[in-house]
Design a protein around this motif. Structure first.
Motif, PDB file in Angstrom:
ATOM      1  N   ALA A   1       1.068  -1.145   0.031  1.00 48.63           N
ATOM      2  CA  ALA A   1      -0.033   0.004   0.008  1.00 48.63           C
ATOM      3  C   ALA A   1       0.736   1.308   0.247  1.00 48.63           C
ATOM      4  O   ALA A   1       1.684   1.358   0.903  1.00 48.63           O
ATOM      5  N   SER A   2       0.828   1.961  -1.114  1.00 52.71           N
ATOM      6  CA  SER A   2       1.448   3.446  -0.959  1.00 52.71           C
ATOM      7  C   SER A   2       0.817   4.330  -0.110  1.00 52.71           C
ATOM      8  O   SER A   2       1.689   5.341   0.225  1.00 52.71           O
ATOM      9  N   SER A   3      -0.124   4.356   0.391  1.00 52.85           N
ATOM     10  CA  SER A   3      -0.637   5.348   1.167  1.00 52.85           C
ATOM     11  C   SER A   3      -1.742   4.680   2.306  1.00 52.85           C
ATOM     12  O   SER A   3      -2.349   3.451   1.981  1.00 52.85           O
ATOM     13  N   TYR A   4      -2.031   5.034   3.473  1.00 50.58           N
ATOM     14  CA  TYR A   4      -2.631   4.556   4.634  1.00 50.58           C
ATOM     15  C   TYR A   4      -3.683   5.489   5.096  1.00 50.58           C
ATOM     16  O   TYR A   4      -3.234   6.524   5.656  1.00 50.58           O
ATOM     17  N   LEU A   5      -5.065   5.408   4.649  1.00 50.62           N
ATOM     18  CA  LEU A   5      -5.919   6.684   5.385  1.00 50.62           C
ATOM     19  C   LEU A   5      -6.870   6.050   5.899  1.00 50.62           C
ATOM     20  O   LEU A   5      -7.371   4.889   5.674  1.00 50.62           O
ATOM     21  N   LEU A   6      -7.587   6.842   6.834  1.00 54.82           N
ATOM     22  CA  LEU A   6      -9.029   6.309   7.585  1.00 54.82           C
ATOM     23  C   LEU A   6      -9.991   6.955   6.766  1.00 54.82           C
ATOM     24  O   LEU A   6     -10.208   7.804   6.047  1.00 54.82           O
TER      25      LEU A   6
ATOM     26  N   ASP B   1      -6.867  14.185  -3.113  1.00 56.73           N
ATOM     27  CA  ASP B   1      -5.321  14.562  -3.197  1.00 56.73           C
ATOM     28  C   ASP B   1      -4.620  13.394  -3.214  1.00 56.73           C
ATOM     29  O   ASP B   1      -3.640  13.019  -3.853  1.00 56.73           O
ATOM     30  N   ALA B   2      -5.096  12.232  -2.151  1.00 55.87           N
ATOM     31  CA  ALA B   2      -4.213  10.970  -1.944  1.00 55.87           C
ATOM     32  C   ALA B   2      -4.273  10.150  -3.302  1.00 55.87           C
ATOM     33  O   ALA B   2      -3.441   9.539  -3.765  1.00 55.87           O
ATOM     34  N   ILE B   3      -5.454  10.097  -4.001  1.00 54.23           N
ATOM     35  CA  ILE B   3      -5.617   9.419  -5.373  1.00 54.23           C
ATOM     36  C   ILE B   3      -4.657  10.067  -6.154  1.00 54.23           C
ATOM     37  O   ILE B   3      -3.956   9.340  -6.889  1.00 54.23           O
ATOM     38  N   ARG B   4      -4.829  11.382  -6.562  1.00 56.81           N
ATOM     39  CA  ARG B   4      -3.829  11.921  -7.421  1.00 56.81           C
ATOM     40  C   ARG B   4      -2.481  11.773  -6.934  1.00 56.81           C
ATOM     41  O   ARG B   4      -1.527  11.779  -7.932  1.00 56.81           O
ATOM     42  N   ALA B   5      -2.163  11.932  -5.670  1.00 59.79           N
ATOM     43  CA  ALA B   5      -0.632  11.752  -5.335  1.00 59.79           C
ATOM     44  C   ALA B   5      -0.225  10.171  -5.534  1.00 59.79           C
ATOM     45  O   ALA B   5       0.911  10.175  -6.075  1.00 59.79           O
ATOM     46  N   ALA B   6      -1.068   9.295  -5.247  1.00 62.99           N
ATOM     47  CA  ALA B   6      -0.781   7.907  -5.548  1.00 62.99           C
ATOM     48  C   ALA B   6      -0.324   7.686  -6.959  1.00 62.99           C
ATOM     49  O   ALA B   6       0.624   7.007  -7.400  1.00 62.99           O
ATOM     50  N   HIS B   7      -1.220   8.225  -7.786  1.00 59.85           N
ATOM     51  CA  HIS B   7      -1.129   8.214  -9.347  1.00 59.85           C
ATOM     52  C   HIS B   7       0.300   8.419  -9.772  1.00 59.85           C
ATOM     53  O   HIS B   7       0.679   7.966 -10.866  1.00 59.85           O
ATOM     54  N   HIS B   8       0.910   9.560  -9.248  1.00 64.65           N
ATOM     55  CA  HIS B   8       1.995  10.195  -9.257  1.00 64.65           C
ATOM     56  C   HIS B   8       3.035   9.794  -8.542  1.00 64.65           C
ATOM     57  O   HIS B   8       4.477  10.212  -8.411  1.00 64.65           O
ATOM     58  N   GLY B   9       3.022   8.623  -7.850  1.00 63.69           N
ATOM     59  CA  GLY B   9       3.875   8.010  -7.226  1.00 63.69           C
ATOM     60  C   GLY B   9       4.379   8.309  -5.873  1.00 63.69           C
ATOM     61  O   GLY B   9       5.318   8.209  -5.132  1.00 63.69           O
ATOM     62  N   GLU B  10       3.394   9.329  -5.075  1.00 65.63           N
ATOM     63  CA  GLU B  10       3.637   9.989  -3.789  1.00 65.63           C
ATOM     64  C   GLU B  10       2.816   9.116  -2.868  1.00 65.63           C
ATOM     65  O   GLU B  10       1.770   8.483  -3.431  1.00 65.63           O
ATOM     66  N   ALA B  11       3.212   9.240  -1.630  1.00 62.77           N
ATOM     67  CA  ALA B  11       2.395   8.708  -0.532  1.00 62.77           C
ATOM     68  C   ALA B  11       1.651   9.342   0.328  1.00 62.77           C
ATOM     69  O   ALA B  11       2.147  10.833   0.585  1.00 62.77           O
ATOM     70  N   ARG B  12       0.569   9.009   0.910  1.00 59.09           N
ATOM     71  CA  ARG B  12      -0.102   9.893   1.656  1.00 59.09           C
ATOM     72  C   ARG B  12      -0.400   8.908   3.095  1.00 59.09           C
ATOM     73  O   ARG B  12      -1.092   7.953   2.759  1.00 59.09           O
ATOM     74  N   LEU B  13      -0.152   9.484   4.085  1.00 58.65           N
ATOM     75  CA  LEU B  13      -0.238   8.570   5.539  1.00 58.65           C
ATOM     76  C   LEU B  13      -1.071   9.550   6.461  1.00 58.65           C
ATOM     77  O   LEU B  13      -1.006  10.696   6.692  1.00 58.65           O
ATOM     78  N   HIS B  14      -1.895   8.904   7.229  1.00 57.68           N
ATOM     79  CA  HIS B  14      -2.852   9.399   8.142  1.00 57.68           C
ATOM     80  C   HIS B  14      -1.718   9.871   9.273  1.00 57.68           C
ATOM     81  O   HIS B  14      -0.795   9.036   9.553  1.00 57.68           O
ATOM     82  N   PRO B  15      -2.017  10.808   9.905  1.00 59.76           N
ATOM     83  CA  PRO B  15      -0.904  11.408  10.801  1.00 59.76           C
ATOM     84  C   PRO B  15      -0.493  10.399  11.963  1.00 59.76           C
ATOM     85  O   PRO B  15       0.474  10.370  12.376  1.00 59.76           O
ATOM     86  N   GLU B  16      -1.713   9.792  12.523  1.00 59.29           N
ATOM     87  CA  GLU B  16      -1.352   8.676  13.550  1.00 59.29           C
ATOM     88  C   GLU B  16      -0.461   7.559  12.803  1.00 59.29           C
ATOM     89  O   GLU B  16       0.385   7.032  13.583  1.00 59.29           O
ATOM     90  N   VAL B  17      -0.869   7.371  11.598  1.00 59.27           N
ATOM     91  CA  VAL B  17      -0.081   6.215  10.828  1.00 59.27           C
ATOM     92  C   VAL B  17       1.564   6.574  10.843  1.00 59.27           C
ATOM     93  O   VAL B  17       2.585   5.891  11.098  1.00 59.27           O
ATOM     94  N   MET B  18       1.530   7.976  10.216  1.00 63.34           N
ATOM     95  CA  MET B  18       2.990   8.354  10.217  1.00 63.34           C
ATOM     96  C   MET B  18       3.651   8.369  11.462  1.00 63.34           C
ATOM     97  O   MET B  18       4.927   8.007  11.446  1.00 63.34           O
ATOM     98  N   ARG B  19       2.982   8.877  12.501  1.00 68.10           N
ATOM     99  CA  ARG B  19       3.863   8.582  14.048  1.00 68.10           C
ATOM    100  C   ARG B  19       3.971   7.529  14.262  1.00 68.10           C
ATOM    101  O   ARG B  19       5.197   6.975  15.040  1.00 68.10           O
TER     102      ARG B  19
END
Length: 225
Positions: free
Chosen positions: A105-110, A120-138
């Protein structure tokens, strides 16, 4: 300017609750650059539809019948490595977070993510970027910090400017390009350019790798995350 179907981001929605799938589809259908190509109610169906529909991005629930989202993610990434998967779930427990990321999984969201953040996460994932929920990042950063607490590596990599080091710290805190721009009083375009330059200098693929790399090399104090 109209976006042709060929240029749209093809999205597959996977969730065992029909009301969730319908809610996501209603909102995402309003986005000119996103096309919902299908939906599945379990992981096995997701694997089959990934082959049939060739989606660019898959929104993947984790707890489902027949085949759970983690196993489905692993199978899809093995078969179609170019497909981007976003874990979209209600769980932040370690036994869900780390296996999902390890599975690909390239991103993990609630599921309480705002509609704008999801787009934003869908567009970012399409361009190879990750998005993580702040708690997951911590959680991820805490794990990295624990693994390196016995002795940080000294920084001997490419020279980074003071501004680039500021950007790295903010990325490690899970801030978006817009939030970084606000903190540093720069444009969002400039913030994005800084991140792109840093990734290039460090030979990294995405923001998550940047944050992990920064902690391992002592550029970021884990206590401040």
């Amino acid at each position: 300017m109209m976006v042709t179907d060929d240029a749209k981001i093809k999205v597959l929605i996977v969730d065992d609750h029909q009301v969730v799938r319908q809610g996501l589809q209603i909102f995402l259908d309003l986005q000119e650059d996103i096309q919902i190509v299908g939906e599945a109610g379990d992981g096995q169906a997701a694997v089959e539809l990934a082959k049939e529909l060739s989606p660019d991005v898959i929104l993947m629930d984790l707890v489902m019948p027949r085949l759970d989202g983690i196993a489905a993610t692993s199978r899809i990434k093995a078969l179609y490595p170019g497909t981007k998967l976003i874990a979209l779930t209600s769980f932040t427990e370690d036994d869900k977070v780390f296996p999902a990321i390890q599975a690909g999984a390239s991103s993990y969201l609630l599921k309480d993510v705002s509609p704008d953040a999801l787009v934003d996460a869908i567009r970012a994932a399409h361009h190879g970027e990750a998005r993580l929920h702040p708690e997951v990042m911590r959680k991820l950063m805490a794990q990295v910090a624990a693994q390196t607490s016995s002795g940080k590596q000294q920084w001997n990599g490419p020279q980074l400017t003071d501004r680039e080091q500021e950007v790295i710290r903010l990325v490690a805190q899970g801030k978006s390009n817009r939030e970084i721009a606000e903190v540093l009083v720069i444009s969002e375009k400039t913030a994005k350019a800084h991140i792109s330059n840093i990734l290039g200098k460090l030979g990294l693929d995405d923001r998550t790798q940047m944050a992990v790399y920064a902690i391992k090399h002592g550029l970021v104090n884990p206590d401040q995350l």
